[in-house]
Design a protein around this motif. Sequence first.
Motif, PDB file in Angstrom:
ATOM      1  N   GLY A  80     -13.113 -49.429 -40.377  1.00 19.70           N
ATOM      2  CA  GLY A  80     -12.384 -49.951 -41.524  1.00 19.70           C
ATOM      3  C   GLY A  80     -11.385 -48.989 -42.126  1.00 19.70           C
ATOM      4  N   GLY A  81     -11.751 -47.709 -42.190  1.00 20.98           N
ATOM      5  CA  GLY A  81     -10.836 -46.721 -42.768  1.00 20.98           C
ATOM      6  C   GLY A  81      -9.570 -46.562 -41.950  1.00 20.98           C
ATOM      7  N   SER A  82      -9.748 -46.530 -40.639  1.00 21.39           N
ATOM      8  CA  SER A  82      -8.596 -46.442 -39.738  1.00 21.39           C
ATOM      9  C   SER A  82      -7.729 -47.688 -39.870  1.00 21.39           C
ATOM     10  N   ALA A  83      -8.375 -48.850 -39.943  1.00 21.00           N
ATOM     11  CA  ALA A  83      -7.635 -50.114 -40.071  1.00 21.00           C
ATOM     12  C   ALA A  83      -6.831 -50.147 -41.369  1.00 21.00           C
ATOM     13  N   LEU A  84      -7.421 -49.659 -42.465  1.00 23.82           N
ATOM     14  CA  LEU A  84      -6.713 -49.650 -43.751  1.00 23.82           C
ATOM     15  C   LEU A  84      -5.463 -48.774 -43.682  1.00 23.82           C
ATOM     16  N   ALA A  85      -5.585 -47.599 -43.069  1.00 23.14           N
ATOM     17  CA  ALA A  85      -4.421 -46.717 -42.939  1.00 23.14           C
ATOM     18  C   ALA A  85      -3.346 -47.355 -42.068  1.00 23.14           C
ATOM     19  N   THR A  86      -3.771 -48.061 -41.028  1.00 19.08           N
ATOM     20  CA  THR A  86      -2.821 -48.735 -40.139  1.00 19.08           C
ATOM     21  C   THR A  86      -2.099 -49.862 -40.878  1.00 19.08           C
ATOM     22  N   VAL A  87      -2.828 -50.603 -41.677  1.00 22.07           N
ATOM     23  CA  VAL A  87      -2.199 -51.660 -42.487  1.00 22.07           C
ATOM     24  C   VAL A  87      -1.220 -51.037 -43.478  1.00 22.07           C
ATOM     25  N   GLY A  88      -1.564 -49.856 -43.994  1.00 24.00           N
ATOM     26  CA  GLY A  88      -0.648 -49.145 -44.883  1.00 24.00           C
ATOM     27  C   GLY A  88       0.660 -48.807 -44.184  1.00 24.00           C
ATOM     28  N   ALA A  89       0.571 -48.408 -42.914  1.00 25.52           N
ATOM     29  CA  ALA A  89       1.779 -48.116 -42.133  1.00 25.52           C
ATOM     30  C   ALA A  89       2.616 -49.381 -41.943  1.00 25.52           C
ATOM     31  N   ILE A  90       1.938 -50.507 -41.729  1.00 26.21           N
ATOM     32  CA  ILE A  90       2.645 -51.790 -41.589  1.00 26.21           C
ATOM     33  C   ILE A  90       3.346 -52.152 -42.908  1.00 26.21           C
ATOM     34  N   LYS A 130      -3.840 -54.119 -28.302  1.00 21.34           N
ATOM     35  CA  LYS A 130      -4.786 -53.130 -27.779  1.00 21.34           C
ATOM     36  C   LYS A 130      -5.580 -52.491 -28.906  1.00 21.34           C
ATOM     37  N   TYR A 131      -4.901 -52.177 -30.012  1.00 17.45           N
ATOM     38  CA  TYR A 131      -5.604 -51.589 -31.155  1.00 17.45           C
ATOM     39  C   TYR A 131      -6.695 -52.539 -31.657  1.00 17.45           C
ATOM     40  N   ASN A 132      -6.355 -53.820 -31.763  1.00 16.55           N
ATOM     41  CA  ASN A 132      -7.339 -54.804 -32.216  1.00 16.55           C
ATOM     42  C   ASN A 132      -8.490 -54.952 -31.229  1.00 16.55           C
ATOM     43  N   GLU A 133      -8.177 -54.799 -29.968  1.00 16.43           N
ATOM     44  CA  GLU A 133      -9.218 -54.870 -28.927  1.00 16.43           C
ATOM     45  C   GLU A 133     -10.207 -53.711 -29.098  1.00 16.43           C
ATOM     46  N   VAL A 134      -9.669 -52.507 -29.305  1.00 14.02           N
ATOM     47  CA  VAL A 134     -10.523 -51.330 -29.521  1.00 14.02           C
ATOM     48  C   VAL A 134     -11.289 -51.475 -30.840  1.00 14.02           C
ATOM     49  N   LEU A 135     -10.617 -51.970 -31.875  1.00 15.60           N
ATOM     50  CA  LEU A 135     -11.226 -52.149 -33.193  1.00 15.60           C
ATOM     51  C   LEU A 135     -12.407 -53.116 -33.136  1.00 15.60           C
ATOM     52  N   SER A 136     -12.299 -54.141 -32.308  1.00 13.10           N
ATOM     53  CA  SER A 136     -13.355 -55.168 -32.246  1.00 13.10           C
ATOM     54  C   SER A 136     -14.458 -54.835 -31.237  1.00 13.10           C
ATOM     55  N   SER A 137     -14.322 -53.724 -30.530  1.00 14.04           N
ATOM     56  CA  SER A 137     -15.312 -53.359 -29.516  1.00 14.04           C
ATOM     57  C   SER A 137     -16.581 -52.808 -30.163  1.00 14.04           C
ATOM     58  N   MET A 183      -2.386 -41.047 -31.779  1.00 20.09           N
ATOM     59  CA  MET A 183      -3.285 -41.697 -30.844  1.00 20.09           C
ATOM     60  C   MET A 183      -3.241 -43.217 -31.005  1.00 20.09           C
ATOM     61  N   PHE A 184      -3.808 -43.747 -32.108  1.00 22.01           N
ATOM     62  CA  PHE A 184      -3.840 -45.203 -32.294  1.00 22.01           C
ATOM     63  C   PHE A 184      -2.447 -45.803 -32.443  1.00 22.01           C
ATOM     64  N   GLU A 185      -1.512 -45.028 -33.034  1.00 20.49           N
ATOM     65  CA  GLU A 185      -0.162 -45.556 -33.257  1.00 20.49           C
ATOM     66  C   GLU A 185       0.583 -45.792 -31.952  1.00 20.49           C
ATOM     67  N   LYS A 186       0.093 -45.215 -30.868  1.00 19.76           N
ATOM     68  CA  LYS A 186       0.725 -45.413 -29.559  1.00 19.76           C
ATOM     69  C   LYS A 186       0.274 -46.715 -28.896  1.00 19.76           C
ATOM     70  N   LEU A 187      -0.777 -47.327 -29.435  1.00 19.84           N
ATOM     71  CA  LEU A 187      -1.301 -48.570 -28.860  1.00 19.84           C
ATOM     72  C   LEU A 187      -0.502 -49.771 -29.340  1.00 19.84           C
ATOM     73  N   THR A 188      -0.478 -50.827 -28.535  1.00 22.61           N
ATOM     74  CA  THR A 188       0.090 -52.087 -29.012  1.00 22.61           C
ATOM     75  C   THR A 188      -0.851 -52.651 -30.069  1.00 22.61           C
ATOM     76  N   ILE A 189      -0.367 -53.580 -30.871  1.00 22.50           N
ATOM     77  CA  ILE A 189      -1.217 -54.209 -31.878  1.00 22.50           C
ATOM     78  C   ILE A 189      -2.408 -54.888 -31.206  1.00 22.50           C
TER      79      ILE A 189
END
Length: 196
Positions: free
Chosen positions: A23-33, A9-16, A1-7
């Motif tokens: 935070g947990g989702s963001a940490l896992a995403t940073v781990g993927a990076i 768009k993900y940040n836009e959803v994260l800041s909404s 789901m989130f991995e299909k978003l552009t960086i």
Amino acid sequence: MFEKLTIEKYNEVLSSKAPTPGGGSALATVGAIACSLVEMAINVTVAKLTSDNEYYDYLQSESKIVNRAKSALYRLSNDDAAAFEQIIAARKLPKMTEDEAKHREIALQKAYHNAALVPLDVMRVCSDLLTRSELRILPHLSKYVSSDCVIAIDLFKTIIRNSSHNVYANTTYITSPELKALLERQCEEILQQIKQ
């Protein structure tokens, strides 16, 4: 789901104002990076090696393992959001009667348990990546890209440290002393690895 978003768009959803992703989702995403950084460092190194070099196949094998871990972290990014949504749904359950209150509490306890397991899994994945990157990959990288792997290593440490806060945020609400102690002990065991 989130991995299909552009960086973006993900940040836009994260800041909404939406409660997920957080935070947990963001940490896992940073781990993927961070995984991508390690993969890039390997790919640049391998591109300069001949196929008969002793580390050619070894590094490519390590890259595949890191890539699988990246996929796991993408899943965990989604799982973290889903786990928090389960908590929200359980909180909305009726509690007017004794049966309703009991059903609601059971649902909440299950949701808090699941929400503690996700950051624990993030910690486990990143702990393995940390050891692998530091001991098995970094020593064999081209000096030109070794700093990228060092950055990833530091990110893995930060993710482990901060994911522990999410474990404790959920164990705070777990009423079973045995389950709470088990989850927190597992969390501390992983944290000890980055303190050594």
